[in-house]
Every structure is written in structure tokens, then in C-alpha cells.
Design an enzyme around this catalytic site. Structure first.
Site, PDB file in Angstrom:
ATOM      1  N   SER A 658     -12.851-109.800  55.712  1.00 17.51           N
ATOM      2  CA  SER A 658     -13.688-110.347  54.641  1.00 17.51           C
ATOM      3  C   SER A 658     -15.102-110.657  55.113  1.00 17.51           C
ATOM      4  CB  SER A 658     -13.045-111.624  54.076  1.00 17.51           C
ATOM      5  OG  SER A 658     -12.992-112.641  55.047  1.00 17.51           O
ATOM      6  N   LYS A 701     -13.875-120.348  49.751  1.00 18.21           N
ATOM      7  CA  LYS A 701     -15.062-119.996  50.545  1.00 18.21           C
ATOM      8  C   LYS A 701     -16.343-120.483  49.869  1.00 18.21           C
ATOM      9  CE  LYS A 701     -12.896-115.968  52.671  1.00 18.21           C
ATOM     10  NZ  LYS A 701     -12.825-114.493  52.765  1.00 18.21           N
TER      11      LYS A 701
END
Length: 809
Positions: A658, A701
Site C-alpha cells: 500500500s 490511515k
């Protein structure tokens, strides 16, 4: 400048309008009769339960907390209620081979009465048999036999005595037995007198003595035979009297169990055994006390008789209203297959059929057995024992100690019991696929897999069904009613738990826990109905209990121990976002990611990988960067680049791809020597074509970077770049949504690397014109120019660059 606009607040959180739920509180909602969100799994369960063929047992797979057990139990209970009640099973003594007890199958509910009948039978024998032997008739007939034997002895010796007397001999009794002696005038001749007799007289006496001695020896030899004949007649007499005492008792039992041939066969064996061991009952009443080393020991004749002729009811289905459904949370080998227990007696271990104990398979025989796959596999030999029973379709009780030759104690070999059971194992997908691929027996025995979903599609109809499911949970746990606003908040939280705004969570245990905790806070505030603030407080309290580590990370950033910029610009430096799962809390946090470039051999070096702190997926993502650079900028010349990438101040393993977007942006910045805005953070993976791909944990996040920015003060320039495909997953906290609504924080969706680099640098990315050149001053042009310079330098310095072997565009 970039044309990418930040997402509107409506895209950051998909709210549930309480008005669309069409109820005020959950008390108004009807009970949900169907299972929602699991059509594939329920179809498989119904098929697996319905098909009656060997090997069609079920493995129900899915994540913990999805309601597998309760749903499976519901279907099993429904099907079991339509099936006949299972048989009772008993073990009885095998009088021919006591170490191999016999198994008896009885109609349901008749096992316990049979045991009670046999107990009463033994009690009746304890009085009937001694009574028979104490009767006047028995004593008279026994006395008659004794007198007959005595008379026979006396008659034989009398006849011999008369014959001896006729020949001047007398039959005398000595300490060593009967003997013959010569007489004269009625007196026994002494040895001295015998020596004075004439030789002819001595010879005559010797001849007569020899003849009489032969007759005496014949009589003496016949005495044991006469005794044996008398004893046999006495045994026949005892047998007749025992039969007269036992016969009517056995006949009553025969009439009662006339419809059960196996029981009648056992009663025949019992009758013979009672007759053969009638003395056990006589000694039980009149035997002398037993002692060992002077210590009196209690007589155990009555208990021994109960054990010998009793019934061990292994499975009792009296009162059952259908086939059994059994779940065991301790599926050890003894608890699953059954066991034979032992008793310590005078320093030794003894056992008999009354010490055979049933296992879960016995209790579930004729029905269904539910097992937890993980617990089963953790128990030594339990899995192998289960497979053996299912393959043989028989229950054979074996002691692990005997199987492994660990003990030499005498044990039993009970007769196997036919097995007819449907086994349902519950476990996660990892265990299912592990067993499927590595245990060939598994695929033959568990042919039906029921795969449970963790989420379901979110729609108005699904939300209404979900609300009814929540209402059922509320009623089942006796919780306060939830109003529509509270239910809406629970549904929204379910979407967040599903990490998808278009899905709802089916993790039932998490939902039940949230309902219980919301009920607690409502009761703490003396409310009669749970409202949305109670649900929110439960969510916040749950996070608070688990976020110690998250707070420490945020504190480290706030105090400058973890270096991170949220303002200004830097070349080759970006804010990458990571997510951590600790217990029940997932949280995100930003990490500084830096890139350095120089002339080299076409390598993009991942420092995490080199020191074995990078996982394989992360390393794959880094390798993709080299493929992208080579395909876009060095298709017709060597890639003379050596780059290093590192997550600064990370001391654990980095896994996942990611951050590959952030790594590529840092590389492009370092190559183009264009600074990147530190007010923005990046998440997303990238492929070799420069397309940005979705990642997991997008909400956590974003919130992790937002918390850092909020601590330092929101400026209106801060934000996060996310993949466009992740927009549908956004269910952000309310404070993040409010900040975005006020323009103090931004979420930018991007679809490719060019969009992202423009946002980060404020410089156009550039596209190739008809001549294949990038626009002057663009990021791509600067990168291409830098790579050409590095290739020329490599040629001048004589360093042969290795062309990257990645795919060409």
C-alpha cells in the site's frame, strides 16, 4: 496545477437516515425468521444436512464471530426435531469373554428401565437364592443325598468286614486309613505271634490277605468317584433349586422385553451365569469376614453381583423429542470416542464394563455432532480417532494408553457400536484449506463446505432486515429497546467495521457486544431507551480501552521523537501511511519515507528488504517501481539508476504494497529534483502501468494522518491522497468529515501516478506529444532527462548498466 478536486463531505461518510427505518424503537419490529446475508452458506448447510450419504459431513468456514455456530445450531435443531429419537445404548457383561463387553441397542427411553429391572432382579436374587437353600425341602433332599453317600460307604465296608471276619480277619481304622489284620479267637495276631505260626498257616493268611486287600483297594478307589457322583447330584440339586428361584424372575423379564431379541439372548446368558455362580449370593449373606494382613475388609458380594449382572446405560434418550444435536467444547480423544475408566484396588488398577463412559459421538449417534475444528486439531489423536470412526461407521472405544503401549493395565475391548452421525465442523478458512490440501481423508469425509460471508450488500431493504436482526439480539439479551437513531448509528458502525460504505458487517459477536455496551451506558444514565449518543459512547469507550499504543505513537510524533513534516516541501520525501492491527483496534499512522538516487546498475534497493525487515508483498511492490521506470523512461536506453528507499524510524517488519505509490512519488521527486508538499500523505499501490490500485485500511490511515495534523493545527492545506477505487470504502470519523466540510482538511482521489505527482508538487506531470517527447518542465520530462544524464555518465565512466528486465510499454 492539478485538476483533481477534494472529495465532498457526502462521499466521506454514508449516513443512515433514521426516517428510512420506519420504526421508533426496536420493540416494534417483528422477529426475523430467516438468516440474512448468508444465502450461499445456508444453501450449503441445508444440502449437507439433507443428503444422507457417506462422507457428506459439513465444514462450516468463516471468520470468528459471524454467527456460524448459532446459525448451524438453528438449522440442525429444526431438522433434528423432524427425525426419530435415537436409540438407547447399553453395555452388559459378556459372561464368556468378560474383557469384551456386549453392546445392546434399545428403543429410546428403555435403557434406564432395563438397568433398573436388572438391579431389582439382583436384589431379588439376594433373597430368593439364600431362601431356596434354607428351605426345609432343600435341606431334606441334601440330607438325603448325604445319607445315601454315607450309607453307600458303610455298606461297602460292612460287606468287606463280614467277608474278612469269615476268613479270620478284621477291618480296622488307622491314622493312615482302613487296614486288614489277621485274628485268632477274636484277637488281632501280633507280628511276633504271626512269626511263630507254621509256614502253611502264614501262607494261607497271606493269600487271604492279598485277596481282601484287593477288595479294600477297589473300595478305596471307588470312594472319590462316589463323592464326585454325589457332588454332581448335589450340584444338580442346587441348579434345580436356583432355577426354581430364578426362573420366574427371568420369565418376567423375558415377557417385558419379548420384542428385543438381543435382550432375550442376554437374559439367557444371565440365567446360566446366575446358576453357575449361585454361591456368590449365598456367600454374600452368610460368608465369613475377609481379612488382609489382619485388616478386616468389607464383603463386596452384593456390589460384585450388581456389576456382574448390571447394565451400563451409555446413552439415555428418554425425554428426547427428536434426533440429538450435541456440541462439545473439549473434543479430546476420550471425550470424543469414549473411555474405559479404572479403579485402584489393593495397589492394582481394575476395570469392568460398568466403567465404560460415553463420548460425544455416542451421545450424538443417530443425530448431529458439532465440533470446533481448532480445538479438535489441538487434541492429540482426536482428529485421527474421529476419522477412523467416520470411515468405519462404528464406535470402537480404545484407550490411548493401550494404543500407544504406554501402560500394561488390563483393559477392555468393548463391542463396537454402529455409528450414524452427521458431523459439522466449525473453523476458519485457513484450517479448511490446510486440511483439504494436506489430508486426503478430509476431502472424502467432509464433502460439503459452507462458506460464511463477513459482509452483506448495503441497501434500504438490507438495512431494514439488519435492524430486525438487531432487534432480535436486543430481545434475546434482554436489553433496553434501541430507538431508530441508535439503530442507524449501529448500522453505520457496521459499515465501518466492514471497511466498505456499501456493505454491512455480519460479524454478529461484534454487533452483540456493541449492543450490550450501549445498553450499559443507557442504563448508567437512567434511560429507558438506548439512543445514538449511547451507541457513540460505547464505540468511543471501546477505542479508548484499546488505544494506548496509538496514543504513544501520536505522542512520539507530537514530541518530535518520530520525525514527520506536515508543512513545507522536501525533495525525495513523502508521508506514507500504514495501518496496525492490535487486538480489537486497527489504527493508522504516518511514516516518513525517503528516496535517494545516484548512478548505478538499474537497481531500486529496498533497505527494509535488505535487512530482512520487509515482507515479500512489500518487496514485490518495490520491484514494480523499477518496471515502471524502465518502461516509461528507459525503453530505448539503459536504466543507469541506483535508488534506495527506506521507511525512516521503523524497527519492525514492513509488509504490504500500500506504500508503493508513496515510494514511486518519492523516487520521481528525487529524480526530477522537485520538492513534494509535506502537508499531504499518500496511500495506494501502483502497477507497472502507473495505475493506482486500492488498498485496505483506508479509513484508519486517513484518520491517523488527520490526528497528527489536528494536533499541530489544521491549515486547510493538509490532506491525503487515496486511490479512486477506495472512495466507496470511506466511513470516516465525524471530526474528520466536519474538518473536510469546513475546508480545513482534504481527501483527494487519484487514478494514476501522474495525477498524484501533480497534486504533490504543483508541477504538471506531462504527457508525450506526437514526437514522443514530454512537455518541457514537466515532472516526466525532468525524470527522463535525469535518467539520460545518468546513462551518459555511466557510459563515460565505463560502468556497464544492467538493463532492467521488466516489461516494456
Amino acid at each position: 496545477m492539478s485538476t483533481i478536486k477534494p472529495l465532498p463531505p457526502e462521499s466521506l461518510y454514508q449516513r443512515v437516515d433514521p426516517a428510512t427505518l420506519a420504526f421508533k424503537t426496536t420493540a416494534e419490529l417483528a422477529e426475523l425468521t430467516d438468516v440474512i446475508g448468508q444465502p450461499r452458506a445456508t444453501e450449503a448447510i441445508q444440502f449437507g444436512i439433507g443428503i444422507v450419504r457417506d462422507g457428506y459431513n459439513l465444514f462450516v468456514l468463516g471468520e470468528p464471530g459471524t454467527g456460524k455456530h448459532s446459525i448451524v445450531r438453528r438449522y440442525l435443531d429444526e431438522r433434528a426435531s423432524q427425525r426419530p429419537v435415537a436409540s438407547d445404548w447399553c453395555y452388559v457383561n459378556n459372561f464368556d469373554e468378560p474383557h469384551r463387553p456386549r453392546a445392546l441397542r434399545l428403543p429410546p427411553g428403555r435403557g434406564v428401565p432395563f438397568r433398573q429391572d436388572m438391579e431389582r432382579f439382583v436384589e431379588d436374587l439376594r433373597s430368593a437364592i439364600p431362601g431356596a437353600f434354607e428351605s426345609e425341602e432343600y435341606r431334606a433332599r441334601r440330607h438325603e443325598l448325604e445319607e445315601e453317600l454315607k450309607e453307600r460307604h458303610e455298606q461297602a465296608f460292612s460287606e468287606l468286614g463280614r467277608e474278612a471276619e469269615a476268613h479270620d480277619f478284621v477291618l480296622v481304622r488307622t491314622p493312615t486309613g482302613m487296614a486288614l489284620a489277621p485274628t485268632r479267637k477274636g484277637e488281632v495276631i501280633s507280628p511276633a505271634e504271626f512269626e511263630k505260626l507254621p509256614d502253611e498257616e502264614q501262607k494261607r493268611i497271606g493269600t487271604v490277605l492279598e485277596t481282601l486287600q484287593e477288595q479294600l483297594e477297589k473300595i478305596v478307589h471307588q470312594l472319590p468317584q462316589w463323592r464326585r457322583e454325589a457332588q454332581q447330584r448335589l450340584r444338580d440339586l442346587d441348579r434345580d433349586f436356583v432355577m426354581s428361584a430364578v426362573g420366574h424372575l427371568i420369565e418376567e423379564l423375558r415377557k417385558r422385553y419379548a420384542d428385543l431379541p438381543d435382550v432375550l439372548t442376554h437374559l439367557e446368558a444371565v440365567q446360566e451365569a446366575v446358576i453357575e455362580h449361585a454361591d456368590d449370593f449365598r456367600r454374600g449373606e452368610e460368608g465369613a469376614e475377609i481379612s488382609f494382613l489382619g485388616i478386616p475388609l468389607p464383603r463386596a458380594a452384593a456390589g460384585a453381583a450388581q456389576r456382574r449382572y448390571g447394565v451400563n446405560v451409555l446413552v439415555d434418550n428418554s425425554g428426547a423429542k427428536g434426533a440429538p444435536v450435541v456440541y462439545t467444547d473439549e473434543p479430546s480423544h476420550p471425550k470424543l470416542i469414549g473411555r474405559v475408566e479404572h479403579l485402584a484396588q489393593m495397589g492394582a488398577l481394575i476395570t469392568d464394563f460398568t466403567l465404560i463412559k460415553a463420548g460425544a459421538l455416542h451421545l450424538a449417534n443417530g443425530g448431529y455432532l458439532i465440533l470446533d475444528a481448532r480445538k479438535l486439531l489441538m487434541q492429540p489423536y482426536a482428529w485421527e480417532g474421529l476419522k477412523r470412526c467416520l470411515t468405519a461407521r462404528a464406535l470402537r472405544i480404545e484407550s490411548l494408553g493401550q494404543m500407544l503401549s504406554l501402560i500394561s493395565t488390563v483393559s477392555l475391548e468393548p463391542e463396537p457400536i454402529p455409528l450414524d452421525v452427521k458431523v459439522v465442523m466449525l473453523g476458519d478458512r485457513f484450517l479448511y484449506y490446510l486440511l483439504y490440501h494436506y489430508d486426503p481423508d478430509f476431502r472424502e469425509l467432509f464433502k460439503v463446505a459452507a462458506d460464511f460471508e463477513e459482509t452483506m450488500d448495503r441497501s434500504p431493504e438490507a438495512q431494514q432486515l439488519h435492524a430486525r436482526m438487531l432487534a432480535d439480539m436486543v430481545r434475546r439479551d434482554d436489553l433496553l429497546p434501541f430507538n431508530s437513531e441508535a439503530v442507524a448509528r449501529v448500522l453505520e458502525h457496521g459499515a465501518r467495521q466492514a471497511s466498505d460504505a456499501q456493505k454491512l458487517s455480519l460479524r454478529m459477536q461484534d454487533l452483540v457486544d456493541l449492543l450490550r455496551e450501549s445498553d450499559y451506558w443507557a442504563r448508567s444514565n437512567q434511560r429507558e431507551v438506548v439512543s445514538a449518543p449511547d451507541v457513540q459512547r460505547a464505540i468511543d469507550a471501546r477505542v479508548r480501552r484499546a488505544d494506548r499504543v496509538r496514543e504513544k505513537v501520536q505522542e512520539g510524533i507530537r514530541r518530535g521523537m518520530l520525525l514527520l513534516d506536515t508543512a513545507g516541501e522536501q525533495v525525495g520525501q513523502v508521508n506514507a501511511l500504514s495501518v496496525v492491527s492490535l487486538g480489537e483496534l486497527d489504527f493508522g499512522y504516518p511514516t516518513r519515507l525517503t528516496a535517494r538516487v545516484r548512478m548505478g546498475k538499474g537497481e531500486v534497493l529496498d533497505i527494509q528488504r535488505e535487512v530482512e525487515l520487509g515482507g515479500p508483498i512489500h518487496s514485490k511492490g518495490v520491484m514494480i517501481l523499477a518496471g515502471f521506470l524502465g518502461a516509461r523512461f528507459a525503453a530505448d536506453h539503459p536504466l543507469a539508476l541506483s535508488a534506495t528507499l527506506v521507511f525512516e524510524q521503523t524497527y519492525g517488519t514492513v509488509e504490504g504494497d500500500s506504500a508503493s505509490c508513496a515510494e514511486l512519488y518519492a523516487l520521481l521527486s528525487a529524480l526530477a529534483e522537485v520538492p513534494i508538499a509535506q502537508s499531504l500523505a499518500i496511500t495506494g499501490s501502483v502497477n507497472q502501468h502507473g495505475e493506482v490500485q486500492p488498498i485496505g485500511g483506508v479509513n484508519e490511515k486517513i484518520e491517523g494522518f488527520f490526528d497528527v495534523c489536528a494536533q499541530r493545527g489544521l491549515t486547510g492545506k493538509q490532506g491525503v491522497l487515496i486511490p479512486q477505487a477506495n472512495v466507496q470504502h470511506l466511513m470516516l470519523r465525524h471530526d474528520v468529515v466536519d474538518a473536510c466540510r469546513q475546508g480545513r482538511f482534504h481527501i483527494y482521489p487519484v487514478t494514476d501516478v501522474d495525477q498524484g505527482i501533480e497534486l504533490l508538487t504543483g508541477v504538471p506531470a506531462g504527457t508525450r506529444d506526437s514526437e514522443g517527447r514530454f512537455a518541457d518542465g514537466s515532472i516526466n520530462a525532468r525524470v527522463e532527462q535525469r535518467l539520460l544524464i545518468l546513462a551518459e555518465l555511466a557510459r563515460l565512466f565505463g560502468t556497464p548498466p544492467e538493463e532492467h528486465s521488466g516489461p516494456e510499454s
